[in-house]
Motif scaffolding. Structure first.
Motif, PDB file in Angstrom:
ATOM      1  N   ARG A  54      53.875  19.096 160.074  1.00  0.00           N
ATOM      2  CA  ARG A  54      54.087  20.501 160.412  1.00  0.00           C
ATOM      3  C   ARG A  54      55.222  21.063 159.563  1.00  0.00           C
ATOM      4  O   ARG A  54      56.213  20.394 159.320  1.00  0.00           O
ATOM      5  N   ASN A  55      55.039  22.315 159.138  1.00  0.00           N
ATOM      6  CA  ASN A  55      56.098  22.967 158.372  1.00  0.00           C
ATOM      7  C   ASN A  55      57.100  23.597 159.331  1.00  0.00           C
ATOM      8  O   ASN A  55      56.988  23.448 160.558  1.00  0.00           O
ATOM      9  N   ASP A  56      58.073  24.344 158.789  1.00  0.00           N
ATOM     10  CA  ASP A  56      59.115  24.954 159.621  1.00  0.00           C
ATOM     11  C   ASP A  56      58.578  25.939 160.645  1.00  0.00           C
ATOM     12  O   ASP A  56      59.187  26.165 161.686  1.00  0.00           O
ATOM     13  N   GLU A  57      57.423  26.542 160.348  1.00  0.00           N
ATOM     14  CA  GLU A  57      56.813  27.490 161.287  1.00  0.00           C
ATOM     15  C   GLU A  57      55.910  26.793 162.306  1.00  0.00           C
ATOM     16  O   GLU A  57      55.278  27.447 163.128  1.00  0.00           O
ATOM     17  N   GLY A  58      55.788  25.480 162.222  1.00  0.00           N
ATOM     18  CA  GLY A  58      54.953  24.733 163.146  1.00  0.00           C
ATOM     19  C   GLY A  58      53.495  24.641 162.748  1.00  0.00           C
ATOM     20  O   GLY A  58      52.683  24.093 163.480  1.00  0.00           O
ATOM     21  N   LYS A  59      53.160  25.182 161.565  1.00  0.00           N
ATOM     22  CA  LYS A  59      51.779  25.112 161.088  1.00  0.00           C
ATOM     23  C   LYS A  59      51.511  23.744 160.485  1.00  0.00           C
ATOM     24  O   LYS A  59      52.374  23.149 159.842  1.00  0.00           O
TER      25      LYS A  59
END
Length: 135
Positions: A54-59
């Protein structure tokens, strides 16, 4: 059959397929999921595995497409025994499962495995740095 087993052992950096280690064949689905308590690390002998995080945005993002010979799941050693990402099997794959509790001993006793793991972790750091710099 012994010749095939011998070849598999040689392909696993000299780690014996006995004791705490075992060979697995899995067709599709999750090998492990993010946050899962890990008992094993896996050497991908053949097949296709995609690592998702997951990236910083949670995607969800693809972190890596694993190739034969790569070692999966060792990052759990740095995360209180929990996986930092998910591993999805994309096509039928064979693995050697190595108990995480015995990993340090095997690294000490099998220099080829230690070197392969060290090089792979360095490469993964480079990939992550590139992903961050492209964000």
């Amino acid at each position: 059959m012994e010749t095939q087993q011998q070849q598999i052992r040689e392909d696993c950096y000299g780690i014996p397929c006995s004791g705490q280690n075992k060979l697995l064949t899995k067709r599709f689905g999750k090998l492990y999921r993010e946050g899962q308590k890990m008992k094993y690390a896996y050497i991908l002998l053949n097949g296709a595995v995609t690592l998702i995080g997951r990236n910083d945005e949670g995607k969800r993002v693809v972190l890596h497409e694993a190739k034969a010979g790569e070692i999966l799941g060792v990052q759990a050693l740095q995360n209180e025994g929990r996986s930092t990402h998910s591993a999805f099997i994309r096509k039928s794959s064979r693995f050697m499962a190595i108990q995480l509790t015995g990993l340090a001993t095997q690294m000490e006793n099998i220099p080829g495995f230690r070197n392969a793991l060290t090089n792979q972790l360095i490469n993964h750091i480079d990939v992550l740095e590139n992903l961050i710099s492209c964000s």
